[in-house]
Motif scaffolding. Structure first.
Motif, short mmCIF file in Angstrom:
data_model
loop_
_atom_site.label_atom_id
_atom_site.label_comp_id
_atom_site.label_asym_id
_atom_site.label_seq_id
_atom_site.Cartn_x
_atom_site.Cartn_y
_atom_site.Cartn_z
N GLY A 5 0.81 -1.21 0.00
CA GLY A 5 0.00 0.00 0.00
C GLY A 5 0.84 1.25 0.00
O GLY A 5 0.42 2.29 0.52
N ILE A 6 2.04 1.19 -0.59
CA ILE A 6 2.95 2.33 -0.57
C ILE A 6 2.30 3.55 -1.22
O ILE A 6 1.88 3.49 -2.38
CB ILE A 6 4.27 1.99 -1.28
CG1 ILE A 6 4.95 0.80 -0.59
CG2 ILE A 6 5.21 3.19 -1.29
CD1 ILE A 6 6.18 0.29 -1.31
N ASP B 248 -0.26 3.99 4.49
CA ASP B 248 0.06 2.92 3.54
C ASP B 248 -0.93 1.76 3.67
O ASP B 248 -0.56 0.59 3.68
CB ASP B 248 1.49 2.41 3.73
CG ASP B 248 2.52 3.29 3.05
OD1 ASP B 248 2.17 4.42 2.68
OD2 ASP B 248 3.68 2.86 2.89
N LEU B 249 -2.21 2.11 3.74
CA LEU B 249 -3.30 1.12 3.81
C LEU B 249 -3.10 0.14 4.95
O LEU B 249 -3.24 -1.08 4.78
CB LEU B 249 -3.42 0.38 2.46
CG LEU B 249 -3.71 1.25 1.24
CD1 LEU B 249 -3.83 0.40 -0.01
CD2 LEU B 249 -4.97 2.08 1.44
N GLY B 250 -2.78 0.67 6.12
CA GLY B 250 -2.70 -0.17 7.31
C GLY B 250 -1.30 -0.62 7.70
O GLY B 250 -1.15 -1.33 8.70
N THR B 251 -0.29 -0.21 6.95
CA THR B 251 1.07 -0.59 7.30
C THR B 251 1.51 0.08 8.60
O THR B 251 2.18 -0.53 9.44
CB THR B 251 2.04 -0.21 6.17
OG1 THR B 251 1.64 -0.88 4.97
CG2 THR B 251 3.47 -0.62 6.50
N PHE B 252 1.14 1.35 8.75
CA PHE B 252 1.55 2.13 9.91
C PHE B 252 0.37 2.40 10.83
O PHE B 252 -0.78 2.42 10.40
CB PHE B 252 2.17 3.47 9.47
CG PHE B 252 3.23 3.33 8.42
CD1 PHE B 252 4.39 2.61 8.68
CD2 PHE B 252 3.07 3.92 7.17
CE1 PHE B 252 5.37 2.47 7.71
CE2 PHE B 252 4.04 3.79 6.19
CZ PHE B 252 5.19 3.07 6.47
N ILE C 242 13.26 -5.66 1.24
CA ILE C 242 12.08 -4.86 1.55
C ILE C 242 11.48 -4.39 0.24
O ILE C 242 12.18 -3.84 -0.61
CB ILE C 242 12.44 -3.63 2.42
CG1 ILE C 242 13.17 -4.05 3.69
CG2 ILE C 242 11.20 -2.82 2.73
CD1 ILE C 242 12.37 -4.91 4.63
N GLY C 243 10.20 -4.60 0.03
CA GLY C 243 9.60 -4.19 -1.23
C GLY C 243 8.09 -4.07 -1.13
O GLY C 243 7.54 -3.95 -0.04
N GLY C 244 7.43 -4.10 -2.28
CA GLY C 244 5.98 -4.02 -2.28
C GLY C 244 5.45 -3.37 -3.54
O GLY C 244 6.13 -3.31 -4.57
N GLU C 245 4.22 -2.90 -3.45
CA GLU C 245 3.55 -2.28 -4.58
C GLU C 245 3.30 -0.80 -4.28
O GLU C 245 2.93 -0.44 -3.16
CB GLU C 245 2.23 -2.98 -4.89
CG GLU C 245 2.43 -4.41 -5.36
CD GLU C 245 1.11 -5.13 -5.56
OE1 GLU C 245 0.05 -4.48 -5.46
OE2 GLU C 245 1.13 -6.35 -5.81
N ILE C 246 3.50 0.02 -5.28
CA ILE C 246 3.37 1.47 -5.13
C ILE C 246 2.08 1.94 -5.78
O ILE C 246 1.83 1.64 -6.95
CB ILE C 246 4.59 2.19 -5.75
CG1 ILE C 246 5.87 1.74 -5.04
CG2 ILE C 246 4.42 3.70 -5.67
CD1 ILE C 246 7.13 2.20 -5.71
N LEU C 247 1.26 2.64 -5.02
CA LEU C 247 -0.02 3.13 -5.51
C LEU C 247 0.02 4.66 -5.55
O LEU C 247 0.02 5.31 -4.51
CB LEU C 247 -1.15 2.67 -4.60
CG LEU C 247 -1.30 1.15 -4.42
CD1 LEU C 247 -2.23 0.84 -3.27
CD2 LEU C 247 -1.80 0.50 -5.70
N VAL C 248 0.06 5.22 -6.76
CA VAL C 248 0.11 6.67 -6.92
C VAL C 248 -0.86 7.07 -8.02
O VAL C 248 -0.72 6.65 -9.16
CB VAL C 248 1.52 7.17 -7.27
CG1 VAL C 248 1.53 8.68 -7.36
CG2 VAL C 248 2.53 6.70 -6.22
N GLY D 194 2.58 -0.07 -9.43
CA GLY D 194 3.90 -0.54 -9.81
C GLY D 194 4.52 -1.25 -8.63
O GLY D 194 4.03 -1.17 -7.51
N GLY D 195 5.61 -1.96 -8.87
CA GLY D 195 6.25 -2.68 -7.79
C GLY D 195 7.75 -2.59 -7.88
O GLY D 195 8.32 -2.44 -8.97
#
Length: 273
Positions: free
Chosen positions: A205-206, A212-216, A248-254, A259-260
């Motif tokens: 959810g970056i 970040d959609l619940g990351t923090f 460390i990685g993930g998907e980027i939502l902008v 993108g990932g």
């Protein structure tokens, strides 16, 4: 690089100046960078044409849909299809980010199996097969459960069941990097930040929202404790410590775009062996 340099400790090493030259050739950095996603149902044969297109980058994210097996064991045909996929990946010499999911609709509670034992059985079958391709798997994301296999909206993400699922994966994939969806999932599994140098994070959810959609979370770690989300600055500090050991990685939502990317910390993939 770092592992090889450490092997030279105590010995005299000679530095050779490289011969630099200009090129328009695409440079492939192993185990890092942007990746393309290949969504695949395990009941179908791999699409070689699409896989060839996805392999333009050195990383390929393979999202394996196993929604047809919510109430039954994986068939011999499904496992044969998975083996065919991994053989193609091995011939392409690409690193794989791998995730399995019962849910492709964002409704993990409804779509994951009702029997926890069946999830463990699926993980056993899959990891046993994948053990032959361990060197091709860069990161294994999630633990099969939750919406899109992302470990949220699931009835199986309490600390005890997470531990059982992780141990089931580790039985046949002892050296593969695993990744949890959120930092506090890692803390639910382990009692200290450097407890497992083979487990990192994937933040799917970056930039998707303020947290970040619940990351923090919003509260301090002193108030929330080890097994709940911390404030963003504290979680980022925690993630930075994990990055010393694991990817460390993930998907980027902008702005509606997806993108990932993946980053590798100070320790490279080959050092895990």
């Amino acid at each position: 690089m770092f592992g090889k340099l450490r092997k030279l400790a105590g010995k005299t090493a000679q530095f050779l100046m490289p011969d630099f030259y200009e090129t328009d050739r695409t440079l492939e950095n192993p185990c890092r960078g942007w990746y393309r996603m290949y969504t695949w149902n395990i009941d179908t044969e791999p699409d070689r044409e699409q896989l060839s297109w996805c392999s333009a980058f050195s990383l390929i994210f393979i999202f394996v849909d196993i929604s047809g097996y919510r109430e039954k064991e994986l068939s011999d045909e499904a496992l044969s299809n998975l083996k065919s996929l991994m053989e193609i990946m091995r011939r392409l010499h690409r690193d794989i980010i791998l995730r399995f999911a019962y849910d492709t609709e964002g409704n993990g509670l409804k779509n994951e199996p009702s029997d926890f034992g069946l999830v463990l059985s699926h993980i056993d079958s899959v990891s046993r097969l994948l053990s032959v391709y361990d060197k091709n798997i860069f990161v294994f994301q999630g633990l099969f459960v939750g919406s899109w296999g992302e470990m949220h909206l699931s009835k199986f993400v309490d600390a005890d069941r997470q531990a059982q699922l992780t141990n089931a994966l580790r039985r046949y994939l002892p050296y593969t990097f695993l990744a949890t969806r959120r930092p506090y999932y890692y803390r639910s599994l382990y009692r200290r930040v450097d407890a497992d140098h083979r487990t990192g994070l994937f933040d799917d959810g970056i930039f998707g929202s303020k947290d970040d959609l619940g990351t923090f979370g919003s509260e301090s770690k002193n108030r929330m404790g080890w097994g709940r989300p911390w404030s963003k600055p504290e979680e980022i500090e925690f993630i930075a410590q994990l990055a010393e050991y694991a990817p460390i990685g993930g998907e980027i939502l902008v702005l509606g775009c997806l993108g990932g990317a993946y980053l590798v910390g100070k320790r490279r993939k080959e050092e895990r062996q």
